[in-house]
Design a protein around this motif. Structure first.
Motif, PDB file in Angstrom:
ATOM      1  N   ASN A  81       0.863  -1.187   0.000  1.00  0.00           N
ATOM      2  CA  ASN A  81       0.000   0.000   0.000  1.00  0.00           C
ATOM      3  C   ASN A  81       0.899   1.236   0.000  1.00  0.00           C
ATOM      4  OD1 ASN A  81      -2.322   1.568   0.143  1.00  0.00           O
ATOM      5  ND2 ASN A  81      -2.349   1.552   2.366  1.00  0.00           N
ATOM      6  N   GLU A  82       1.804   1.273  -0.995  1.00  0.00           N
ATOM      7  CA  GLU A  82       2.833   2.302  -1.026  1.00  0.00           C
ATOM      8  C   GLU A  82       2.252   3.696  -1.185  1.00  0.00           C
ATOM      9  OE1 GLU A  82       2.797  -0.449  -2.776  1.00  0.00           O
ATOM     10  OE2 GLU A  82       4.629  -1.562  -2.344  1.00  0.00           O
ATOM     11  N   SER A  83       2.602   4.570  -0.251  1.00  0.00           N
ATOM     12  CA  SER A  83       2.140   5.950  -0.332  1.00  0.00           C
ATOM     13  C   SER A  83       3.247   6.935   0.031  1.00  0.00           C
ATOM     14  CB  SER A  83       0.945   6.166   0.605  1.00  0.00           C
ATOM     15  OG  SER A  83       1.306   5.847   1.942  1.00  0.00           O
ATOM     16  N   MET A  84       4.387   6.406   0.512  1.00  0.00           N
ATOM     17  CA  MET A  84       5.504   7.254   0.925  1.00  0.00           C
ATOM     18  C   MET A  84       6.822   6.661   0.444  1.00  0.00           C
ATOM     19  SD  MET A  84       4.376   8.226   4.829  1.00  0.00           S
ATOM     20  CE  MET A  84       3.836   6.576   5.244  1.00  0.00           C
ATOM     21  N   VAL A  85       7.862   7.488   0.452  1.00  0.00           N
ATOM     22  CA  VAL A  85       9.223   7.007   0.183  1.00  0.00           C
ATOM     23  C   VAL A  85      10.131   7.494   1.309  1.00  0.00           C
ATOM     24  CG1 VAL A  85       9.047   6.788  -2.327  1.00  0.00           C
ATOM     25  CG2 VAL A  85       9.677   8.996  -1.331  1.00  0.00           C
ATOM     26  N   SER A  86      11.147   6.682   1.613  1.00  0.00           N
ATOM     27  CA  SER A  86      12.103   7.025   2.663  1.00  0.00           C
ATOM     28  C   SER A  86      13.475   6.473   2.318  1.00  0.00           C
ATOM     29  CB  SER A  86      11.653   6.453   4.019  1.00  0.00           C
ATOM     30  OG  SER A  86      10.486   7.088   4.492  1.00  0.00           O
ATOM     31  N   VAL A  87      14.480   6.996   3.019  1.00  0.00           N
ATOM     32  CA  VAL A  87      15.861   6.501   2.881  1.00  0.00           C
ATOM     33  C   VAL A  87      16.292   5.907   4.215  1.00  0.00           C
ATOM     34  CG1 VAL A  87      18.278   7.170   2.569  1.00  0.00           C
ATOM     35  CG2 VAL A  87      16.517   8.142   1.096  1.00  0.00           C
ATOM     36  N   TYR A  88      16.758   4.667   4.176  1.00  0.00           N
ATOM     37  CA  TYR A  88      17.372   4.052   5.357  1.00  0.00           C
ATOM     38  C   TYR A  88      18.849   3.767   5.075  1.00  0.00           C
ATOM     39  CZ  TYR A  88      18.625   0.774   9.005  1.00  0.00           C
ATOM     40  OH  TYR A  88      19.266   0.151  10.047  1.00  0.00           O
ATOM     41  N   PHE A  89      19.136   3.215   3.884  1.00  0.00           N
ATOM     42  CA  PHE A  89      20.506   2.862   3.509  1.00  0.00           C
ATOM     43  C   PHE A  89      21.164   4.026   2.773  1.00  0.00           C
ATOM     44  CE2 PHE A  89      18.194  -1.156   3.758  1.00  0.00           C
ATOM     45  CZ  PHE A  89      19.032  -1.890   4.593  1.00  0.00           C
ATOM     46  N   GLU A  90      22.292   4.482   3.294  1.00  0.00           N
ATOM     47  CA  GLU A  90      22.996   5.605   2.665  1.00  0.00           C
ATOM     48  C   GLU A  90      24.490   5.546   2.990  1.00  0.00           C
ATOM     49  OE1 GLU A  90      22.364  10.391   2.269  1.00  0.00           O
ATOM     50  OE2 GLU A  90      22.293   9.569   4.299  1.00  0.00           O
ATOM     51  N   SER A  91      25.313   5.784   1.984  1.00  0.00           N
ATOM     52  CA  SER A  91      26.754   5.978   2.174  1.00  0.00           C
ATOM     53  C   SER A  91      27.102   7.320   1.569  1.00  0.00           C
ATOM     54  CB  SER A  91      27.545   4.870   1.483  1.00  0.00           C
ATOM     55  OG  SER A  91      27.435   3.657   2.183  1.00  0.00           O
ATOM     56  N   LYS A  92      27.943   8.079   2.258  1.00  0.00           N
ATOM     57  CA  LYS A  92      28.305   9.407   1.750  1.00  0.00           C
ATOM     58  C   LYS A  92      29.722   9.751   2.173  1.00  0.00           C
ATOM     59  CE  LYS A  92      26.359  11.926   5.687  1.00  0.00           C
ATOM     60  NZ  LYS A  92      27.609  12.609   6.077  1.00  0.00           N
ATOM     61  N   ARG A  93      30.297  10.675   1.438  1.00  0.00           N
ATOM     62  CA  ARG A  93      31.642  11.145   1.775  1.00  0.00           C
ATOM     63  C   ARG A  93      31.574  12.078   2.979  1.00  0.00           C
ATOM     64  NH1 ARG A  93      35.553   9.643  -1.381  1.00  0.00           N
ATOM     65  NH2 ARG A  93      35.077   8.879  -3.460  1.00  0.00           N
ATOM     66  N   LYS A  94      32.669  12.125   3.717  1.00  0.00           N
ATOM     67  CA  LYS A  94      32.751  13.004   4.877  1.00  0.00           C
ATOM     68  C   LYS A  94      32.546  14.455   4.442  1.00  0.00           C
ATOM     69  CE  LYS A  94      35.633  13.859   8.912  1.00  0.00           C
ATOM     70  NZ  LYS A  94      36.918  13.564   9.592  1.00  0.00           N
ATOM     71  N   GLY A  95      31.695  15.145   5.181  1.00  0.00           N
ATOM     72  CA  GLY A  95      31.422  16.549   4.874  1.00  0.00           C
ATOM     73  C   GLY A  95      30.272  16.767   3.916  1.00  0.00           C
ATOM     74  N   VAL A  96      29.756  15.671   3.326  1.00  0.00           N
ATOM     75  CA  VAL A  96      28.622  15.774   2.398  1.00  0.00           C
ATOM     76  C   VAL A  96      27.328  15.591   3.191  1.00  0.00           C
ATOM     77  CG1 VAL A  96      27.481  14.741   0.395  1.00  0.00           C
ATOM     78  CG2 VAL A  96      29.969  14.961   0.439  1.00  0.00           C
ATOM     79  N   GLU A  97      26.362  16.442   2.906  1.00  0.00           N
ATOM     80  CA  GLU A  97      25.095  16.391   3.634  1.00  0.00           C
ATOM     81  C   GLU A  97      24.325  15.100   3.340  1.00  0.00           C
ATOM     82  OE1 GLU A  97      21.530  19.546   4.685  1.00  0.00           O
ATOM     83  OE2 GLU A  97      22.630  19.767   2.808  1.00  0.00           O
ATOM     84  N   SER A  98      23.697  14.560   4.376  1.00  0.00           N
ATOM     85  CA  SER A  98      22.900  13.348   4.237  1.00  0.00           C
ATOM     86  C   SER A  98      21.543  13.671   3.612  1.00  0.00           C
ATOM     87  CB  SER A  98      22.687  12.715   5.617  1.00  0.00           C
ATOM     88  OG  SER A  98      21.757  11.659   5.543  1.00  0.00           O
ATOM     89  N   MET A  99      21.020  12.731   2.826  1.00  0.00           N
ATOM     90  CA  MET A  99      19.684  12.896   2.242  1.00  0.00           C
ATOM     91  C   MET A  99      18.591  12.312   3.148  1.00  0.00           C
ATOM     92  SD  MET A  99      19.867  14.583  -0.521  1.00  0.00           S
ATOM     93  CE  MET A  99      18.512  14.284  -1.638  1.00  0.00           C
ATOM     94  N   LYS A 100      19.001  11.515   4.124  1.00  0.00           N
ATOM     95  CA  LYS A 100      18.015  10.849   4.996  1.00  0.00           C
ATOM     96  C   LYS A 100      16.987  11.803   5.615  1.00  0.00           C
ATOM     97  CE  LYS A 100      20.120   6.602   6.742  1.00  0.00           C
ATOM     98  NZ  LYS A 100      20.527   5.891   7.960  1.00  0.00           N
ATOM     99  N   PRO A 101      17.417  12.915   6.194  1.00  0.00           N
ATOM    100  CA  PRO A 101      16.423  13.798   6.831  1.00  0.00           C
ATOM    101  C   PRO A 101      15.415  14.392   5.860  1.00  0.00           C
ATOM    102  CG  PRO A 101      18.662  14.375   7.509  1.00  0.00           C
ATOM    103  CD  PRO A 101      18.781  13.423   6.359  1.00  0.00           C
TER     104      PRO A 101
END
Length: 202
Positions: A81-101
């Motif tokens: 019953n998909e109605s939303m999207v979210s991020v749980y898995f993420e890898s990023k370089r140091k100093g790069v802003e996270s997309m999770k929030p």
């Protein structure tokens, strides 16, 4: 006639014993089912933990191989019953802003065009966010988080339903070998899409 009370008492004792035995058996069966359920959940949790470690590892390897700034997975939920999207898995370089929030319980209706594109396209590459991304919300979000180029690879389950998309983003102006990105993300997708744990809100 004087034996009738004794007979009734004996029958009552037998019936009480029968009920007690039945209750004892039911309790034992319930205890057994609870124990089996606990063991099953422990096995599932271990499998989920193992799978999560594999997914994180694959994203980390892709991040470094492609010299990207962020690699993450956008997952639709709740499944069925998909109605939303979210991020749980993420890898990023140091100093790069996270997309999770920014992609947390994001309603699909707020970025309907982009979600539709993720669901139907096996692979997309945008090297100019402003001119190529049609969805206004997605364009604004990517631009605000410094994305200059992004490759997106669709993830499917055994029935070919969309279960998520891998995003590989570059926040600095760099020459990107799109073919290498496409091949690498395809390999990552093949390694994670069948074991990707269902997104659960923490």
């Amino acid at each position: 006639m004087e034996y009738i009370p004794a007979i009734i008492s004996a029958i009552g004792t037998i019936i009480a014993a029968w009920f007690a035995y039945n209750q004892y058996s039911k309790n034992k069966m319930t205890d057994l089912k609870i124990e089996e359920y606990k063991q099953s959940e422990e096995r599932k949790n271990k499998r989920r933990a193992d799978n999560s470690a594999i997914v994180h590892g694959e994203l980390w390897e892709a991040l470094h191989k492609l010299h990207a700034d962020r690699v993450y997975i956008v997952q639709p939920h709740p499944l069925g019953n998909e109605s939303m999207v979210s991020v749980y898995f993420e890898s990023k370089r140091k100093g790069v802003e996270s997309m999770k929030p920014y992609i947390q319980n994001l309603k699909m209706c707020d970025c309907a065009i982009f979600c539709a594109e993720m669901a139907k396209n096996l692979y997309m590459f945008f090297d100019n966010i402003d001119t190529q991304v049609k969805d206004r919300y997605a364009k604004s979000l990517l631009s605000a988080c410094g994305t200059s180029k992004v490759a997106i690879k669709r993830l499917s389950d055994n029935t070919h339903d969309w279960v998520g998309s891998i995003f590989c983003e570059f926040t600095h102006d760099v020459n990107v070998d799109e073919e290498e990105v496409r091949v690498t993300l395809h390999e990552v997708a093949m390694n994670v899409q069948y074991l990707l744990p269902e997104y659960n809100e923490l």
